[in-house]
Design an enzyme around this catalytic site. Structure first.
Site, PDB file in Angstrom:
ATOM      1  N   CYS A 115      80.649  73.763 -39.904  1.00  0.00           N
ATOM      2  CA  CYS A 115      80.912  72.322 -40.511  1.00  0.00           C
ATOM      3  C   CYS A 115      81.461  72.157 -41.777  1.00  0.00           C
ATOM      4  O   CYS A 115      82.152  71.683 -42.181  1.00  0.00           O
ATOM      5  CB  CYS A 115      79.898  71.274 -40.254  1.00  0.00           C
TER       6      CYS A 115
ATOM      7  N   GLU B 180      67.001  70.808 -27.813  1.00  0.00           N
ATOM      8  CA  GLU B 180      67.719  72.241 -27.501  1.00  0.00           C
ATOM      9  C   GLU B 180      66.635  73.108 -27.267  1.00  0.00           C
ATOM     10  O   GLU B 180      66.639  74.328 -26.539  1.00  0.00           O
ATOM     11  CB  GLU B 180      68.744  72.192 -28.464  1.00  0.00           C
TER      12      GLU B 180
ATOM     13  N   CYS C 217      77.035  71.433 -30.486  1.00  0.00           N
ATOM     14  CA  CYS C 217      77.134  70.494 -31.229  1.00  0.00           C
ATOM     15  C   CYS C 217      78.468  70.293 -31.970  1.00  0.00           C
ATOM     16  O   CYS C 217      78.963  69.211 -32.208  1.00  0.00           O
ATOM     17  CB  CYS C 217      76.218  70.810 -32.464  1.00  0.00           C
TER      18      CYS C 217
ATOM     19  N   LYS D  78      85.452  65.459 -33.855  1.00  0.00           N
ATOM     20  CA  LYS D  78      84.393  64.404 -33.529  1.00  0.00           C
ATOM     21  C   LYS D  78      85.073  62.794 -33.060  1.00  0.00           C
ATOM     22  O   LYS D  78      84.303  62.237 -32.509  1.00  0.00           O
ATOM     23  CB  LYS D  78      83.534  64.166 -34.695  1.00  0.00           C
TER      24      LYS D  78
ATOM     25  N   GLU E  19      85.767  63.538 -29.817  1.00  0.00           N
ATOM     26  CA  GLU E  19      84.203  63.466 -28.902  1.00  0.00           C
ATOM     27  C   GLU E  19      84.095  62.239 -28.610  1.00  0.00           C
ATOM     28  O   GLU E  19      83.515  61.663 -27.565  1.00  0.00           O
ATOM     29  CB  GLU E  19      83.209  64.222 -29.758  1.00  0.00           C
TER      30      GLU E  19
ATOM     31  N   GLU F 176      82.156  59.869 -21.141  1.00  0.00           N
ATOM     32  CA  GLU F 176      80.636  60.144 -20.472  1.00  0.00           C
ATOM     33  C   GLU F 176      79.976  59.730 -21.730  1.00  0.00           C
ATOM     34  O   GLU F 176      78.513  59.665 -21.531  1.00  0.00           O
ATOM     35  CB  GLU F 176      80.465  61.260 -19.926  1.00  0.00           C
TER      36      GLU F 176
ATOM     37  N   GLU G  63      64.726  72.822 -24.320  1.00  0.00           N
ATOM     38  CA  GLU G  63      65.728  73.422 -23.172  1.00  0.00           C
ATOM     39  C   GLU G  63      65.870  74.939 -23.134  1.00  0.00           C
ATOM     40  O   GLU G  63      65.906  75.516 -21.810  1.00  0.00           O
ATOM     41  CB  GLU G  63      67.097  72.833 -23.196  1.00  0.00           C
TER      42      GLU G  63
ATOM     43  N   SER H 177      74.410  74.236 -23.483  1.00  0.00           N
ATOM     44  CA  SER H 177      73.130  73.331 -23.842  1.00  0.00           C
ATOM     45  C   SER H 177      73.672  71.905 -23.264  1.00  0.00           C
ATOM     46  O   SER H 177      74.630  71.423 -23.634  1.00  0.00           O
ATOM     47  CB  SER H 177      72.628  73.107 -24.862  1.00  0.00           C
TER      48      SER H 177
END
Lengths: 600, 158
Positions: free
Chosen positions: A505, A280, A300, A359, A362, A367, A283, A320
Site C-alpha cells: 500500500c 484472519e 485486504c 478502495k 470496494e 455486499e 480463520e 479469506s
C-alpha cells in the site's frame, strides 16, 4: 560487471558496460531531461526528449535506451541538442490540452516542469485537437485523453508489471490514442483499479475520481456525525505533499490536520487491521486444523480481489472471508460504536483516507453493508486529503502532533506494517505463533517476508509442532506467477499474502506523485516502508492480540473471533466476474462448443 | 449484417487456426489474418477468443486490429464504396465527394451505414487518374465526378 570508459561533455566517465548513456550521464551529475522514461517500467525511447549527440552518429540518439560503449563521445548540451529537444517538446505541447491552471496535476506535472526547464516561451504550432471524451464512469479512475501525451508509461505498468493490460495504443498516426479495447469505459473492462497507471502518468490524463466535495458537504452537515479513518500507509507519504522528504512519517500532524478539518472523530484503520488479524488468524487456524481450503489468501487489497475475481475465480474459495480493514472499521463504527455512543448509525458518515483508488470501488460493492447501512460512505486518497488540507489553509508544517481519538484509535505495531508488502503476513504470524505456541514470544520480526527485492517471498515457520509455509507477492504480475505455480502443484503453502501494488500500500495508486526523475535515484517502496517499520519498532504493543481495545470489543460485543456476530459484521463474499461483460448466449455457446471439439 | 457470422463452424475454424499457430513467435498476425477471412471482420467475440487462447490482453489485440487498415471491426456492407483520395483525385475535389457520400449513407470513412448495407472507404490511388475524381461501388466505376452527381448514383443502390 566489466566497465567501459566514455566521454560525456568532455568528462571521462567509467561505468558498467550495461549502462545506458542516460545512466552514465547521471552517474557524473549530468542531468538529461526525460519524459516517457520510467525506470524499470517504461524504457522505450518514444518521446525523444532525452536526445544527445553521439560522435559518429548522423542523427541525435535517445540516451535512455542507448547503450554505452568503449571510447564513445557524447555531447548533451549543444545548440543542436537543445533545439531538437525544444522542438520535440513544442510539438508535444501543440495538441496538448493546456488548461494547466485547472488541471489535477497543476504544479506536479512532468510536462509542465519540462516546459519550464527547457525554457519554452512560445508554442509556434497549433496542432489540431482530437475530439476526446473524458471517461469518469468508474468509481476509481478518470481518464482524460485530451491530456495524454502517448508516452506509454501507463500501458507498460498495466500490461508488463501488473499483467492486467487494460490500456494500450489504439488506431494509428495522428489518431493514435491510449485507451481500453473497443473504446470501452474503465468500468466495462476488467480493470482492477490499482491506480498504478495514475502514479505512472506524467500528466493529468489519468487521475482518481475525487470525492472531496462529498466530504466537505458531510462536514458542513450539522445532522451528521462524521468520522474519519486513516490507512497505515497514508502516514508514510502524506508529508511529501507538504515538502517533507520521501519516507517521513507524519502520523501526529496528519491526525492534527484531520481534527482541524472538523471531523468529529479521528480513528485509525490500524485498529481494524489488528481486528483483521484476529479474524484472519483464527480463520487460518481453523482452516489448518479442520481441513479447510488451503492456501488461504489475504483479502485486504481490493485491487488483488478484483484481479482474482476476473482472472483466477478458481481461487475464490481460498480467499479469506474477512472484509478488508477499511470495511471492518466502518462496520464496527456503525454498530458497536454507534450503540455505545448512542448515535443513530444512519447519522454516521464514515470517510476513509486510503493510499488506494481501488478502495473507492470496494466501498461501492453492494455486499459491503450491514442491514442496509453502508460500511463506508466516502473514500479519499492521500492526495485528496492533501488537497483538502491545502484548501482549508492549514499550515501543515506548524501543526502540533495530535493523537487518535481513543475510542477506536488504539493500534499495535502489527497493524501499522499492514501498509508494506509482507506486513499482513508478519502481523498474522506474530499472532498465530503466540496462539500455537501458547506463549508470549519475543522473536517477532519475520524479516524473510519483508522487502521488495527478488520477487516472491517465502518462509517456513515451525509453530507448536506445525510447519507453516507462507508466501508473499506484491503487484498482480507477481501474484499471477505465484498462483500459476500453486495451480500447477509446484508449490504448496498454508498462507499467502497478496497485495495489488508493487511494494504494497505504501506505493498504492492513491499516494502522492513522485516524478520519474526521483524514482531513478531511489526506491520509493523501501523509503516509505521504513517509516512504517519505524513506527512498529517504537510501538509498545507489537502484536495484534495485545490490543486491549480489540479485546474489549470481543468481550463487550463480538464474543470471540469468527463468532456468529463477527461473521455478520466482519466477513464477506466474492464473485467470479466475466471479463468485458457477458457476451451473447448463443455466441458463448458457439465459442464453448468450438473449444471442446478442438480438444477431441 | 443479416447473415450470422458468429457460428459454431466459424469458431471451430478459428480454434483450429489458433491451435496451429499457438506458441509460435508472432502468432497474433497470422491468426488475425485468418480470423478476418473466416468471419469477414474481427468483432469483440472473435478478439476475445484469441485473447484468451493466446493470453494476450484484449487491448493489445484491439490495438493491432485498429492499427492495420486491412482489419475491420464490423462486417463489410453489401456495397463497398471506395473513394479515391490519391493525389490526382484529391486535387480534383475528391474530398467533398467523400463528404457528400458520407452524408447520404450516414457512414464515416472506414465505417458502415446504420443499416449495414454500405461500407465507405477512402482509398489511395487506384490507378485510374484519367478518370479523376473516381469512386468504385463494388465492381462499378464512376469517374469525372462532381458533388451533384452523387445523389443520382446512390439512388441506384439505396
Amino acid at each position: 560487471m566489466e566497465k567501459v570508459t566514455l566521454t560525456i561533455d568532455n568528462m571521462k566517465v567509467e561505468v558498467p558496460k550495461d549502462y545506458t548513456v542516460l545512466e552514465a550521464a547521471k552517474s557524473v551529475g549530468i542531468d538529461i531531461p526525460t519524459l516517457c522514461f520510467l525506470k524499470d517500467i517504461n524504457e522505450v525511447g518514444a518521446c525523444r526528449i532525452c536526445l544527445v549527440e553521439i560522435e559518429g552518429n548522423r542523427n541525435l540518439q535517445t540516451s535512455c535506451v542507448y547503450p554505452v560503449s568503449e571510447g564513445m563521445v557524447v555531447k548533451t548540451n549543444t545548440e543542436k541538442v537543445r533545439d531538437a529537444r525544444k522542438s520535440t517538446l513544442e510539438l508535444i505541447l501543440s495538441n496538448h490540452n493546456r488548461e494547466c491552471l485547472t488541471c489535477n496535476r497543476n504544479r506536479n506535472c512532468e510536462l509542465q516542469t519540462l516546459s519550464e526547464e527547457l525554457n519554452v516561451t512560445d508554442i509556434p504550432f497549433q496542432g489540431e485537437l482530437l475530439e476526446t471524451v473524458v471517461d469518469n464512469k468508474s468509481h476509481s479512475i478518470v481518464r482524460d485523453p485530451s491530456k495524454c501525451i502517448l508516452c506509454g508509461r501507463c500501458v507498460s505498468v498495466c500490461k508488463n508489471q501488473q499483467k492486467v493490460g487494460i490500456l494500450d495504443f489504439t488506431n494509428r498516426g495522428y489518431y493514435t490514442q491510449v485507451g481500453p479495447a473497443f473504446e470501452k469505459t474503465m468500468d466495462e473492462t476488467p480493470c482492477i483499479y490499482c491506480g498504478q497507471c495514475i502514479v505512472s502518468c506524467p500528466v493529468g490524463a489519468l487521475r482518481e475520481k475525487e470525492d472531496i466535495d462529498r466530504v466537505w458537504e458531510a462536514l458542513e452537515d450539522p445532522e451528521l456525525h462524521v468520522i474519519v479513518q486513516t490507512a497505515p500507509a497514508v502516514r508514510a507519504a502524506l508529508g511529501e505533499e507538504f515538502g517533507y522528504p520521501i519516507g517521513t512519517r507524519v502520523t501526529g500532524k496528519m491526525v492534527a490536520a484531520l481534527k482541524r478539518l472538523g471531523f468529529d472523530k479521528v480513528f485509525d484503520t490500524d485498529f481494524a487491521a489488528d481486528l483483521t488479524i484476529m479474524e484472519e488468524g483464527h480463520e487460518l487456524l481453523d482452516r489448518i486444523q479442520n481441513g479447510g481450503v488451503l492456501p488461504m489468501i489475504t483479502s485486504c487489497s481490493p485491487g488483488w480481489i478484483r484481479f482474482c475475481e476476473f482472472n483466477y475465480p478458481e481461487f475464490i474459495p481460498n480467499l479469506s472471508t474477512c472484509k478488508s480493514p477499511q470495511h471492518m472499521m466502518g462496520a464496527i463504527i456503525k454498530s458497536y460504536y454507534a450503540e455505545k455512543q448512542n448515535i443513530d448509525p444512519e447519522k454516521i458518515f464514515v470517510v476513509s483516507v486510503m493510499p488506494c483508488v481501488s478502495k473507492k470501488t470496494e466501498a461501492s460493492r453492494e455486499e459491503l453493508e450491514v442491514k442496509g447501512i453502508r460500511d463506508v460512505d466516502a473514500v479519499i486518497t492521500t492526495r485528496e486529503l492533501a488537497k483538502m488540507i491545502k484548501e482549508a489553509r492549514i499550515n501543515f508544517d506548524k501543526l502540533e502532533d495530535a493523537e487518535y481519538d481513543p475510542t477506536l484509535g488504539m493500534y499495535t505495531g502489527a497493524g501499522v506494517i499492514f501498509g508494506a508488502t509482507g506486513g499482513v503476513m508478519e502481523a498474522a504470524l506474530r499472532t498465530v505463533a503466540d496462539v500455537l505456541e501458547e506463549d508470549d514470544l519475543e522473536e517477532i520480526e519475520y524479516t524473510a517476508v519483508r522487502g521488495v527485492d527478488g520477487g516472491i517471498k517465502e518462509a517456513e515457520v515451525v509453530l507448536g509442532g506445525n510447519t507453516i509455509r507462507v508466501a508473499v507477492a506484491h503487484g498482480t504480475g507477481m501474484a499471477k506467477e505465484l498462483l500459476d505455480m500453486v495451480k500447477a502443484g509446484e508449490k504448496e503453502y498454508h498462507f499467502i499474502e497478496i497485495m495489488g501494488c508493487s511494494g504494497g500500500c505504501v506505493t498504492g495508486g492513491g499516494q502522492p506523485h513522485v516524478p520519474a526523475k526521483v524514482k531513478m535515484d531511489m526506491d520509493v517502496r523501501i523509503e516509505r516502508a521504513k517509516a512504517l517499520y519505524e513506527e512498529d519498532e517504537l510501538s509498545r504493543l507489537r502484536k495484534s492480540h495485545e490490543n486491549t481495545l480489540v479485546h474489549k470489543l470481543y468481550e463487550e460485543y463480538l464474543g470471540k473471533p469468527n463468532s456468529h456476530k463477527a461473521h455478520e459484521l466482519l466477513h464477506t463474499s466474492y464473485v467470479a466476474r466475466e471479463k468485458y461483460g457477458p457476451i451473447r448466449e448463443e455466441v458463448a455457446m458457439a465459442m464453448a462448443e468450438a473449444a471442446t471439439s478442438k480438444d477431441k | 449484417m443479416a447473415t450470422n457470422i458468429l457460428t459454431v463452424e466459424n469458431f471451430q475454424k478459428l480454434a483450429k487456426v489458433i491451435e496451429e499457430n499457438k506458441g509460435r513467435q508472432g502468432a497474433l498476425m497470422p491468426i488475425l489474418h485468418e480470423g478476418q477471412k473466416i468471419f469477414g471482420c474481427l468483432p469483440i467475440e472473435v478478439q476475445k477468443m484469441i485473447s484468451e487462447e493466446l493470453e494476450i490482453p484484449l487491448s493489445e489485440i484491439y490495438g493491432v486490429v485498429t492499427f492495420y487498415s486491412q482489419f475491420s471491426l464490423e462486417p463489410k456492407g453489401e456495397y463497398v464504396i471506395s473513394v479515391c483520395l490519391g493525389t490526382a483525385c484529391y486535387v480534383k475535389n475528391a474530398q467533398p465527394i467523400l463528404d457528400k457520400i458520407s452524408e447520404v449513407i450516414e457512414a464515416k470513412p472506414g465505417g458502415n451505414s446504420p443499416d449495414g448495407k454500405f461500407t465507405l472507404l477512402a482509398t489511395r490511388c487506384i490507378g485510374a487518374c484519367g478518370l479523376a475524381p473516381v469512386i468504385t461501388i463494388n465492381e462499378d466505376v464512376y469517374g469525372r465526378l462532381v458533388v451533384d452527381d452523387i445523389p443520382k448514383i446512390m439512388e441506384k443502390y439505396l
